[in-house]
Motif scaffolding. Structure first.
Motif, PDB file in Angstrom:
ATOM      1  N   SER A 104       0.831  -1.201   0.000  1.00  0.00           N
ATOM      2  CA  SER A 104       0.000   0.000   0.000  1.00  0.00           C
ATOM      3  C   SER A 104       0.867   1.254   0.000  1.00  0.00           C
ATOM      4  N   LEU A 105       1.982   1.209   0.729  1.00  0.00           N
ATOM      5  CA  LEU A 105       2.902   2.345   0.733  1.00  0.00           C
ATOM      6  C   LEU A 105       3.498   2.562  -0.657  1.00  0.00           C
ATOM      7  N   HIS A 106       3.764   1.458  -1.347  1.00  0.00           N
ATOM      8  CA  HIS A 106       4.244   1.571  -2.726  1.00  0.00           C
ATOM      9  C   HIS A 106       3.197   2.232  -3.613  1.00  0.00           C
ATOM     10  N   SER A 107       1.916   1.869  -3.433  1.00  0.00           N
ATOM     11  CA  SER A 107       0.847   2.500  -4.211  1.00  0.00           C
ATOM     12  C   SER A 107       0.761   3.992  -3.909  1.00  0.00           C
ATOM     13  N   LEU A 108       0.974   4.350  -2.635  1.00  0.00           N
ATOM     14  CA  LEU A 108       0.998   5.765  -2.275  1.00  0.00           C
ATOM     15  C   LEU A 108       2.136   6.480  -3.001  1.00  0.00           C
TER      16      LEU A 108
END
Length: 235
Positions: A104-108
């Motif tokens: 999810s942090l990568h998507s952010l």
């Protein structure tokens, strides 16, 4: 002008949710799905994040420096995972959420990249946004697959929603702030190391333990080749 990156953020969110819902429908074949997911995550690290880090490095970061950040990401994630395993009940709670949280942090960060790129140059913004969209379906699949393996369907749906929101939130933040461009390359390299660990050290063993047949390994190889093809077309 602001509406274009926001539209890409919305498209990224919808693509991520679509990929996650597909993975939920195929949860009865979780072994094969995890094998495919492992290949996709490894492929993202090798063919998306590392080339992106090298492209952003310019004259500021050497190849050896970026590889050191990749090693730091892999080793740091491994140590954090091992430390959580030593904490009572962490294996069933925090540790099971660690992988999906990193995805999810990568998507952010993907959304941040879109927002920042559109601030710098419209053409660069379009290129980065299209590159992000090409693998957002895979991001949804990865998040759900990892959550199903480590936690439950309820946790998978929760992380899918968070991962879906992440790129849109990233675009909004990216349009409003300026992250030093010099830090983008090491951040991408750091994520590459984290993704290599998640794919090779978490997802591959889990997929083989759930389904030890040869086609699970073939699914992993297919996932790697799929990301090679997608990133080649996107760039």
């Amino acid at each position: 002008m602001t509406l274009i990156p926001l539209a890409f953020g919305l498209a990224a969110m919808l693509a991520t949710l679509a990929g996650g819902l597909l993975a939920l429908r195929l949860r009865h074949r979780i072994g094969i799905v995890l094998g495919l997911t492992a290949g996709i995550v490894i492929g993202v690290a090798l063919f998306d994040l590392m080339p992106e880090a090298l492209g952003l490095a310019g004259d500021r970061w050497s190849v050896h420096s970026l590889m050191a950040f990749t090693a730091l990401g892999l080793g740091g994630y491994m140590l954090l995972d091992r430390m959580l395993a030593k904490i009572p009940r962490a294996a069933a709670s925090w540790r099971g959420d660690l992988g999906p949280a990193m995805l999810s942090l990568h998507s952010l960060m993907d959304g941040l990249g879109i927002g920042i790129a559109f601030q710098i140059d419209t053409a660069a913004g379009w290129m980065i946004a299209i590159a992000v969209l090409t693998h957002d379906v895979a991001d949804g699949v990865n998040t759900v697959s990892l959550s199903l393996a480590a936690r439950s369907e309820v946790a998978a749906r929760r992380w899918l929603i968070l991962n879906g929101i992440a790129p849109m939130l990233g675009v909004v933040i990216g349009l409003g702030i300026a992250i030093p461009s010099a830090m983008l390359a090491p951040l991408m390299a750091l994520f590459a190391g984290i993704f290599l660990y998640i794919g090779a050290c978490e997802l591959v063993p889990r997929s083989q333990s759930l389904d030890p047949r040869l086609k699970t390994g073939i699914a992993t190889i297919f996932g790697i080749l799929l990301m090679l093809a997608i990133t080649h077309v996107a760039h």
